[in-house]
Design a protein around this motif. Structure first.
Motif, mmCIF file in Angstrom:
data_model
loop_
_atom_site.group_PDB
_atom_site.id
_atom_site.type_symbol
_atom_site.label_atom_id
_atom_site.label_comp_id
_atom_site.label_asym_id
_atom_site.label_seq_id
_atom_site.Cartn_x
_atom_site.Cartn_y
_atom_site.Cartn_z
ATOM 1 N N THR A 180 0.951 -1.085 -0.099
ATOM 2 C CA THR A 180 -0.014 0.080 0.081
ATOM 3 C C THR A 180 0.848 1.173 0.011
ATOM 4 O O THR A 180 2.073 1.071 0.570
ATOM 5 C CB THR A 180 -1.016 0.128 1.212
ATOM 6 O OG1 THR A 180 0.036 -0.010 2.436
ATOM 7 C CG2 THR A 180 -1.915 -1.132 1.163
ATOM 8 N N PRO A 181 0.429 2.356 -0.576
ATOM 9 C CA PRO A 181 1.343 3.463 -0.579
ATOM 10 C C PRO A 181 1.228 3.926 0.916
ATOM 11 O O PRO A 181 0.777 3.747 1.719
ATOM 12 C CB PRO A 181 0.096 4.533 -0.919
ATOM 13 C CG PRO A 181 -0.865 3.773 -2.064
ATOM 14 C CD PRO A 181 -0.933 2.502 -1.023
ATOM 15 N N PRO A 182 2.820 4.240 1.149
ATOM 16 C CA PRO A 182 3.294 4.650 2.688
ATOM 17 C C PRO A 182 2.372 6.060 3.247
ATOM 18 O O PRO A 182 2.048 6.778 2.478
ATOM 19 C CB PRO A 182 4.533 5.125 2.535
ATOM 20 C CG PRO A 182 4.955 4.627 1.146
ATOM 21 C CD PRO A 182 3.633 4.512 0.280
ATOM 22 N N ARG A 183 1.833 5.580 4.198
ATOM 23 C CA ARG A 183 0.864 6.559 4.862
ATOM 24 C C ARG A 183 0.837 6.378 6.575
ATOM 25 O O ARG A 183 1.174 5.096 7.018
ATOM 26 C CB ARG A 183 -0.516 6.702 4.373
ATOM 27 C CG ARG A 183 -1.468 5.374 4.311
ATOM 28 C CD ARG A 183 -2.547 5.619 3.471
ATOM 29 N NE ARG A 183 -3.514 4.405 3.676
ATOM 30 C CZ ARG A 183 -4.306 4.346 4.653
ATOM 31 N NH1 ARG A 183 -4.558 5.148 5.463
ATOM 32 N NH2 ARG A 183 -5.103 3.385 4.413
ATOM 33 N N THR A 184 0.669 7.533 7.071
ATOM 34 C CA THR A 184 0.349 7.441 8.637
ATOM 35 C C THR A 184 -0.874 7.885 9.219
ATOM 36 O O THR A 184 -0.898 7.898 10.548
ATOM 37 C CB THR A 184 1.669 8.323 9.169
ATOM 38 O OG1 THR A 184 1.307 9.542 8.771
ATOM 39 C CG2 THR A 184 2.957 7.849 8.769
ATOM 40 N N VAL A 185 -1.844 8.045 8.177
ATOM 41 C CA VAL A 185 -2.903 8.598 8.995
ATOM 42 C C VAL A 185 -4.119 7.666 8.223
ATOM 43 O O VAL A 185 -4.047 7.334 7.223
ATOM 44 C CB VAL A 185 -3.597 9.933 8.751
ATOM 45 C CG1 VAL A 185 -2.428 10.862 9.203
ATOM 46 C CG2 VAL A 185 -3.156 10.283 7.106
ATOM 47 N N LEU A 186 -5.279 7.638 8.831
ATOM 48 C CA LEU A 186 -6.496 6.874 8.477
ATOM 49 C C LEU A 186 -6.993 7.570 7.160
ATOM 50 O O LEU A 186 -6.912 8.756 7.245
ATOM 51 C CB LEU A 186 -7.456 6.492 9.617
ATOM 52 C CG LEU A 186 -6.996 5.865 10.709
ATOM 53 C CD1 LEU A 186 -8.309 5.783 11.813
ATOM 54 C CD2 LEU A 186 -6.490 4.493 10.594
ATOM 55 N N SER A 187 -7.514 6.739 6.251
ATOM 56 C CA SER A 187 -8.249 7.163 5.195
ATOM 57 C C SER A 187 -9.623 7.813 5.634
ATOM 58 O O SER A 187 -10.304 7.331 6.773
ATOM 59 C CB SER A 187 -8.371 6.302 4.019
ATOM 60 O OG SER A 187 -9.369 5.240 4.540
ATOM 61 N N ALA A 188 -10.255 8.641 4.629
ATOM 62 C CA ALA A 188 -11.736 8.864 5.145
ATOM 63 C C ALA A 188 -12.767 7.670 5.079
ATOM 64 O O ALA A 188 -13.472 7.830 6.054
ATOM 65 C CB ALA A 188 -12.173 10.198 4.014
ATOM 66 N N ASP A 189 -12.420 6.921 4.261
ATOM 67 C CA ASP A 189 -13.333 5.649 4.239
ATOM 68 C C ASP A 189 -13.132 5.034 5.580
ATOM 69 O O ASP A 189 -14.080 4.462 6.517
ATOM 70 C CB ASP A 189 -12.803 4.685 3.200
ATOM 71 C CG ASP A 189 -13.691 5.392 1.831
ATOM 72 O OD1 ASP A 189 -14.390 6.153 1.855
ATOM 73 O OD2 ASP A 189 -12.990 4.965 0.706
#
Length: 308
Positions: A180-189
Motif C-alpha cells: 500500500t502507499p506509505p501513509r501514517t493517517v487513516l483514510s476518510a473511508d
C-alpha cells in the motif's frame, strides 16, 4: 540525567518500535528496551563519542532481540491467521507518532503503515531470527546492506542472501502484508467505517452491521486460538453482544489501522469497564478483518480503565 543518558533516551521510542517488529509483542519490546538502555549505560565507556549513537544502540537492541528469540524458540511454521501468533499485540498510533527524524539523523523516517501493520508484524514471526533482523533493518528502517552487516557483525553477501530469503518467505505467506502507499493517517473511508462500527457496536443491529463487513470477514482474538471466518460465523456473536450488558466504544487507531476501545457495563453495573480493543482492516470500503485484543494495553493507548 547526564548527556549520554539523555541522548540514549531520545531513541527509546524508535528502539521500542524496532523491537516490536522483531518480537510482535508490545510488552516484550518494552522489557527489551529497558534492558537495552541499561546495557548501554553500563557499557557507555565502550561507546566512541562522536560516532553514530543510533547505530550503536540498534546493535545492542537487535542482539537483545536475537537472544530472546533464541531463548524462546517460538516461531509459527506458517501464519494463516493471527490466532497462530498468540503473543501478537497492537501498537498505539499515538506512540508511533513519536518516531520522527532527529536533527542530527535526517535519514530517520516516521513509521508508515506498510512496515507496522499487523499483517507485516505477524508475517515477520515466521522468519528465522537473523532473517527477521535483516528484513527490518533493510526494508523497514532503510539501512544499506553495509550498515546492516556492520550492526549484525556479518558480511554484506550474508545480509543480501538473508534478505532475499526473507522476502521470498513473506511473498509465499498467506498472511503477507499488502503493498500500500506509505501513509501514517487513516483514510476518510476508514474513519467513516470506524464511526459506523462504533455506533452499531453500542446499539447492536445485525442487519446494519452486515452492510459494513465483507462476507468473508475474519475475526481473531490473540492470544485465544480461535478464528471466525465469514459473516455467518460472526453474526451470532454480534447478535449476542447485548446479552453481556451495555457497550461504549471510543475510536482510536493502532498499527496505522482504525481501532475501537470497547467498554462493557454488565447488567446491574454502574460503570463501563475496559474490556477489549478491536483493530479493523478495511478493504474496498468494507471491514475485511477484526483483530480483538484484551484490555491490558489500555494505558499505552492513554485510555481510561473505566468510563462513568
Amino acid at each position: 540525567m547526564d548527556d549520554f543518558t539523555a541522548a540514549a533516551e531520545g531513541h527509546r521510542r524508535e528502539l521500542h518500535v524496532h523491537c516490536y517488529r522483531m518480537l510482535g509483542s508490545f510488552d516484550d519490546a518494552e522489557e527489551v528496551v529497558q534492558d537495552v538502555l541499561l546495557r548501554a549505560w553500563t557499557h557507555r565507556d565502550s561507546y566512541e563519542e562522536g560516532t553514530n549513537l543510533r547505530a550503536w544502540l540498534y546493535r545492542i537492541a537487535t542482539n537483545a532481540c536475537l537472544d530472546l528469540l533464541r531463548q524462546r524458540s517460538r516461531r509459527p511454521e506458517q501464519v494463516r491467521s493471527f490466532a497462530e501468533v498468540p503473543w501478537l499485540q497492537p501498537y498505539p498510533d499515538r506512540l508511533l507518532d513519536q518516531v520522527a527524524p532527529h536533527a542530527d539523523e535526517p535519514e530517520a523516517v516516521v513509521v508508515g503503515r506498510e512496515t507496522i501493520e499487523l499483517a507485516f508484524v505477524a508475517a515477520m514471526q515466521e522468519l528465522p531470527a537473523q532473517q527477521r533482523a535483516v528484513l527490518v533493518m533493510r526494508d523497514a528502517i532503510g539501512w544499506s546492506a553495509a550498515e546492516t552487516a556492520a550492526i549484525l557483525e556479518t558480511s554484506v553477501p550474508a545480509v543480501n542472501s538473508a534478505l532475499q530469503r526473507a522476502r521470498a518467505t513473506l511473498q509465499r505467506s498467506p498472511r503477507s502484508p499488502e503493498t500500500t502507499p506509505p501513509r501514517t493517517v487513516l483514510s476518510a473511508d476508514e474513519r467513516d467505517l470506524l464511526d459506523r462500527y462504533v455506533a452499531l457496536s453500542e446499539r447492536p443491529d445485525v442487519g446494519r452491521m452486515a452492510e459494513l463487513v465483507r462476507d468473508d470477514i475474519r475475526v481473531t482474538m490473540p492470544p485465544q486460538p480461535v478464528c471466525f471466518d465469514g459473516w455467518a460465523a460472526l453474526a451470532p456473536l454480534h447478535a449476542a453482544a447485548a446479552e453481556h450488558g451495555d457497550w461504549r466504544l471510543l475510536p482510536t487507531s493502532a498499527n496505522r489501522l482504525p481501532a475501537a476501545a470497547c467498554y462493557l457495563r454488565p447488567p446491574g453495573g454502574t460503570a463501563f469497564d475496559a474490556f477489549k480493543i478491536d483493530v479493523l482492516r478495511v478493504e474496498e470500503r468494507l471491514i475485511a478483518e477484526i483483530t480483538t485484543f484484551g484490555p491490558e494495553l489500555f494505558p499505552a493507548f492513554d485510555l481510561p480503565a473505566q468510563l462513568p
